[in-house]
Write a protein that holds these residues in place. Structure first.
Motif, mmCIF file in Angstrom:
data_model
loop_
_atom_site.group_PDB
_atom_site.id
_atom_site.type_symbol
_atom_site.label_atom_id
_atom_site.label_comp_id
_atom_site.label_asym_id
_atom_site.label_seq_id
_atom_site.Cartn_x
_atom_site.Cartn_y
_atom_site.Cartn_z
ATOM 1 N N VAL A 387 -4.239 10.364 24.033
ATOM 2 C CA VAL A 387 -4.118 11.363 25.322
ATOM 3 C C VAL A 387 -3.315 10.749 26.614
ATOM 4 C CG1 VAL A 387 -5.715 12.366 26.923
ATOM 5 C CG2 VAL A 387 -6.523 12.154 24.664
ATOM 6 N N LEU A 388 -3.467 9.295 26.468
ATOM 7 C CA LEU A 388 -2.585 8.635 27.356
ATOM 8 C C LEU A 388 -1.130 8.518 27.227
ATOM 9 C CD1 LEU A 388 -5.020 6.086 28.766
ATOM 10 C CD2 LEU A 388 -4.768 8.300 29.808
ATOM 11 N N GLN A 389 -0.703 9.263 26.031
ATOM 12 C CA GLN A 389 0.660 8.735 25.202
ATOM 13 C C GLN A 389 1.000 7.576 25.535
ATOM 14 O OE1 GLN A 389 2.911 11.699 27.642
ATOM 15 N NE2 GLN A 389 1.839 13.353 26.843
ATOM 16 N N HIS A 390 -0.041 6.741 25.129
ATOM 17 C CA HIS A 390 0.306 5.032 25.134
ATOM 18 C C HIS A 390 0.350 4.729 23.350
ATOM 19 C CE1 HIS A 390 -1.133 4.058 29.139
ATOM 20 N NE2 HIS A 390 -0.165 4.537 29.303
ATOM 21 N N HIS A 391 0.296 5.773 22.689
ATOM 22 C CA HIS A 391 0.113 5.591 21.142
ATOM 23 C C HIS A 391 1.425 5.650 20.504
ATOM 24 C CE1 HIS A 391 -0.498 6.805 17.092
ATOM 25 N NE2 HIS A 391 -1.401 5.771 17.245
ATOM 26 N N ARG A 392 1.770 4.415 19.815
ATOM 27 C CA ARG A 392 3.036 4.664 19.057
ATOM 28 C C ARG A 392 2.561 4.634 17.515
ATOM 29 N NH1 ARG A 392 6.342 1.478 15.980
ATOM 30 N NH2 ARG A 392 5.138 -0.422 16.462
ATOM 31 N N PRO A 393 2.997 5.608 16.690
ATOM 32 C CA PRO A 393 2.321 5.629 15.281
ATOM 33 C C PRO A 393 3.293 4.491 14.525
ATOM 34 C CG PRO A 393 3.108 7.537 16.001
ATOM 35 C CD PRO A 393 3.663 7.041 17.058
ATOM 36 N N MET A 394 2.500 3.706 13.601
ATOM 37 C CA MET A 394 2.830 2.654 12.976
ATOM 38 C C MET A 394 3.467 3.144 11.560
ATOM 39 S SD MET A 394 1.848 0.458 15.034
ATOM 40 C CE MET A 394 2.212 -1.291 14.462
ATOM 41 N N TRP A 395 3.378 4.325 11.367
ATOM 42 C CA TRP A 395 3.818 4.823 10.082
ATOM 43 C C TRP A 395 3.514 6.393 10.052
ATOM 44 C CZ3 TRP A 395 -0.837 2.220 9.775
ATOM 45 C CH2 TRP A 395 -1.704 2.704 9.237
ATOM 46 N N GLU A 396 4.195 7.103 9.135
ATOM 47 C CA GLU A 396 4.152 8.517 9.140
ATOM 48 C C GLU A 396 3.658 8.913 7.590
ATOM 49 O OE1 GLU A 396 6.928 12.708 9.028
ATOM 50 O OE2 GLU A 396 7.759 10.582 9.468
ATOM 51 N N LEU A 397 2.713 9.375 7.569
ATOM 52 C CA LEU A 397 2.076 9.957 6.256
ATOM 53 C C LEU A 397 2.981 10.973 5.655
ATOM 54 C CD1 LEU A 397 -0.130 9.908 4.026
ATOM 55 C CD2 LEU A 397 -1.316 11.376 5.314
ATOM 56 N N LEU A 398 3.576 10.743 4.452
ATOM 57 C CA LEU A 398 3.955 11.954 3.726
ATOM 58 C C LEU A 398 3.219 12.488 2.773
ATOM 59 C CD1 LEU A 398 7.661 10.155 3.206
ATOM 60 C CD2 LEU A 398 6.895 11.558 4.907
ATOM 61 N N GLU A 399 2.658 11.542 1.957
ATOM 62 C CA GLU A 399 1.591 12.228 0.961
ATOM 63 C C GLU A 399 0.651 11.305 0.435
ATOM 64 O OE1 GLU A 399 2.403 13.591 -3.555
ATOM 65 O OE2 GLU A 399 3.276 15.111 -2.168
ATOM 66 N N TYR A 400 -0.543 11.579 -0.069
ATOM 67 C CA TYR A 400 -1.302 10.744 -0.756
ATOM 68 C C TYR A 400 -1.881 11.618 -1.913
ATOM 69 C CZ TYR A 400 -5.590 11.927 1.898
ATOM 70 O OH TYR A 400 -6.594 12.634 2.489
ATOM 71 N N HIS A 401 -2.340 10.895 -3.040
ATOM 72 C CA HIS A 401 -3.083 11.762 -4.059
ATOM 73 C C HIS A 401 -3.821 10.531 -4.728
ATOM 74 C CE1 HIS A 401 -3.261 14.292 -7.441
ATOM 75 N NE2 HIS A 401 -2.899 13.165 -8.168
ATOM 76 N N THR A 402 -5.075 11.165 -5.241
ATOM 77 C CA THR A 402 -5.854 10.210 -6.128
ATOM 78 C C THR A 402 -6.362 11.115 -7.401
ATOM 79 O OG1 THR A 402 -7.808 11.377 -4.945
ATOM 80 C CG2 THR A 402 -7.025 9.335 -4.026
ATOM 81 N N THR A 403 -6.516 10.208 -8.567
ATOM 82 C CA THR A 403 -7.044 11.003 -9.557
ATOM 83 C C THR A 403 -8.223 9.773 -10.033
ATOM 84 O OG1 THR A 403 -5.385 9.549 -10.980
ATOM 85 C CG2 THR A 403 -4.660 11.597 -10.195
ATOM 86 N N TYR A 404 -9.010 10.644 -11.151
ATOM 87 C CA TYR A 404 -9.746 9.866 -11.717
ATOM 88 C C TYR A 404 -10.239 10.488 -13.089
ATOM 89 C CZ TYR A 404 -14.660 8.190 -13.186
ATOM 90 O OH TYR A 404 -15.691 7.613 -13.983
ATOM 91 N N ARG A 405 -9.796 9.350 -14.074
ATOM 92 C CA ARG A 405 -9.930 9.953 -15.677
ATOM 93 C C ARG A 405 -10.934 9.226 -16.258
ATOM 94 N NH1 ARG A 405 -4.737 9.082 -14.581
ATOM 95 N NH2 ARG A 405 -4.799 6.944 -15.621
#
Length: 523
Positions: A387-405
């Motif tokens: 909110v204060l615009q003091h935040h710098r993202p440490m990374w950018e998420l492109l995609e995540y995926h999980t599977t269970y077999r």
């Protein structure tokens, strides 16, 4: 030992272990005893050497140590009926324990004497006097616990007095009146304690149980009536619903009644937490004086008041017992909550500003969605930064995926996660397996970030809690995930909410790592 006006007798290691789910190893018992001694407890009951080998071993270990404040005390019973005291092996074990003090329990209630012990009332008096005299002859300080005293006194005061007089006349240093069933009321305890001390011609002690929720109140009532010793356990451990809680009794005696019983009361919370840790018990956040909620303020009106005058909603200074004031944020918050919490997180905000108003509205909106920030200060800190615009993202998420077999035969059971991130303009794609989807996601996320932020290896998950919100919706209910993380130096909480448990977990996980990395960046 200089005798204070009221002594504290701790029976956590004996009576406390009779509580459901409470157990200590030999090493645990030694460590707890050392902590109690360092705090200044006057008597530490180490166990019953006649009941099990571990307690015998405890007294052997205790004899090798120097105790600064406490008298290590062995616990046992009067001699058995129709058996000479010199021939009773249980009494001999009390002597073999080698302690300077012995706490001896005997029967008071005729109901127990004739129906449980199945001896005559006269024989019971002999059992008491013989055992006390025998222990005194061997140089022990003898504390006599009159079991079921209050129940007995209410039915048969004459015989009840004969039992404690038998102990006193045989040389007992102190007679302790026990509300063993925990059913007496404070006014009864006070009245009977005063009467017995007068008729006995000597001070008495008090041992209460908490079956009516009055263990502490009854102990304090007895002290007001003249009792000079309080017996109880740390955190109120004990059989059934527990014993008198010394963690509540001690500050009440010292801070409310002006009776000094502890040299450094500021160590009280630490003592309570330590014993819970040794017993592997979750600490009660609502415990009086020492719980994390004991001086926590949530409602906006309360927060506004304590910021002006702390004693308006705090009965003592929290630091006196080693605790602290805590302002939490919720949908009940006002701007005062935001300002106070922001200050503890390092943000200097002013009431009435657009930033404060926006933070408050964001918090209330998220709380309505199912978020709770009371135990998730790290997530709240990140929200304020954004909110204060003091935040710098440490990374950018492109995609995540999980599977269970899992194969039908159960021979194959695999959980896998993939994560795609952009870190410092570099794309990272990682794959990891785990014990479950969240564990696999955590491993893949760390794998992607490790080349850029090696310090994430110091972060480990301490606790993972899942709460279903709106359970009436069945499998369509929302999920709140709370994660507690630590780097070995400090701990922090993060929260995520979603219709999907994986997404909720991902939000809490990423907040946790981002909070750590941002904090390191500022130091």
């Amino acid at each position: 030992m200089t005798i204070p006006p009221v002594t504290i007798y701790d029976t956590t290691l004996r009576d406390g272990t009779q509580g459901t789910g409470i157990s200590f190893s030999l090493l645990d018992k030694i460590r707890v005893a050392e902590k109690l001694d360092a705090f200044g407890i006057h008597y530490i009951e180490g166990g019953w050497p006649g009941s099990n080998p571990k307690d015998i071993a405890f007294f052997e270990e205790a004899a090798k140590r120097t105790w600064k404040n406490a008298r290590i005390t062995a616990f046992g019973m009067t001699r058995r009926g129709k058996l000479a005291v010199e021939e009773d092996p249980q009494v001999q074990l009390l002597l073999d324990a080698g302690t300077v003090a012995v706490c001896l329990v005997g029967k008071t209630w005729p109901l127990h004497v004739t129906e449980v012990f199945q001896v005559s009332l006269e024989e019971n008096l002999g059992m008491i006097s013989d055992t006390v005299a025998h222990l005194k002859k061997h140089g022990r300080e003898v504390i006599y616990d009159a079991e079921h005293f209050f129940d007995s006194y209410k039915e048969d005061p004459a015989y009840s007095m004969r039992t404690v007089l038998a102990a006193r006349n045989a040389g007992a240093d102190l007679v302790v009146l026990c509300d063993t069933n925990g059913g007496s009321m404070p006014e009864e305890i006070g009245r009977i304690t005063a009467a017995v001390a007068k008729d006995l011609g000597a001070p008495v002690g008090i041992h209460t149980h908490n079956d009516s929720g009055l263990g502490v109140a009854n102990a304090l009532a007895a002290v007001r009536a003249g009792a000079v010793q309080v017996q109880g356990t740390i955190n109120g451990y004990g059989e059934r619903v527990g014993n008198c809680n010394l963690i509540s009794v001690i500050p009440n005696l010292q801070l409310k009644m002006g009776i000094p019983v502890a040299s450094d009361l500021s160590q009280l919370r630490e003592l309570s937490l330590f014993v819970d840790e040794m017993a592997n018990v979750v600490h009660d956040i609502r415990a009086p004086f020492v719980g994390s909620s004991a001086f926590t303020h949530k409602g906006g009106l309360h927060v506004h008041a304590v910021q002006k005058l702390t004693r308006s909603y705090e009965h003592i200074d929290p630091s006196l017992v080693g605790n602290r004031q805590n302002i939490v944020i919720s949908d009940m918050s006002g701007q005062s909550n935001i300002l106070a919490k922001a200050a503890t997180l390092g943000f200097n905000l002013k009431k009435g500003t657009l930033e404060v108003s926006e933070i408050l509205q964001r918090v209330k909106h998220l709380e309505n969605e199912g978020y709770e920030f009371e135990a998730a200060e790290a997530s709240l800190s990140l929200l304020i930064r954004k909110v204060l615009q003091h935040h710098r993202p440490m990374w950018e998420l492109l995609e995540y995926h999980t599977t269970y077999r899992r194969s039908g035969s159960g021979s194959c059971d695999t959980c896998e996660a993939t994560v795609k991130l952009r870190v410092n303009d570099v794309n990272e794609y990682t794959v990891a397996e785990g014990d479950g989807p969240v564990n696999a996601l955590d491993a893949a996320l760390r794998k992607a970030l490790r080349p850029f932020y090696a310090q994430i290896d110091s972060v480990r998950l301490e606790d993972y809690k899942v709460r279903i919100i709106g359970g009436q919706l069945g499998t369509g209910a929302r999920t709140r995930v709370l994660i507690i993380s630590t780097d070995g130096k400090s701990s922090w909480g993060t929260v995520g909410v979603s219709d999907n448990i994986i997404e909720a977990s991902w939000l809490a996980l990423t907040d946790s790592l981002e909070y750590k990395l941002l904090g390191d960046e500022q130091t």
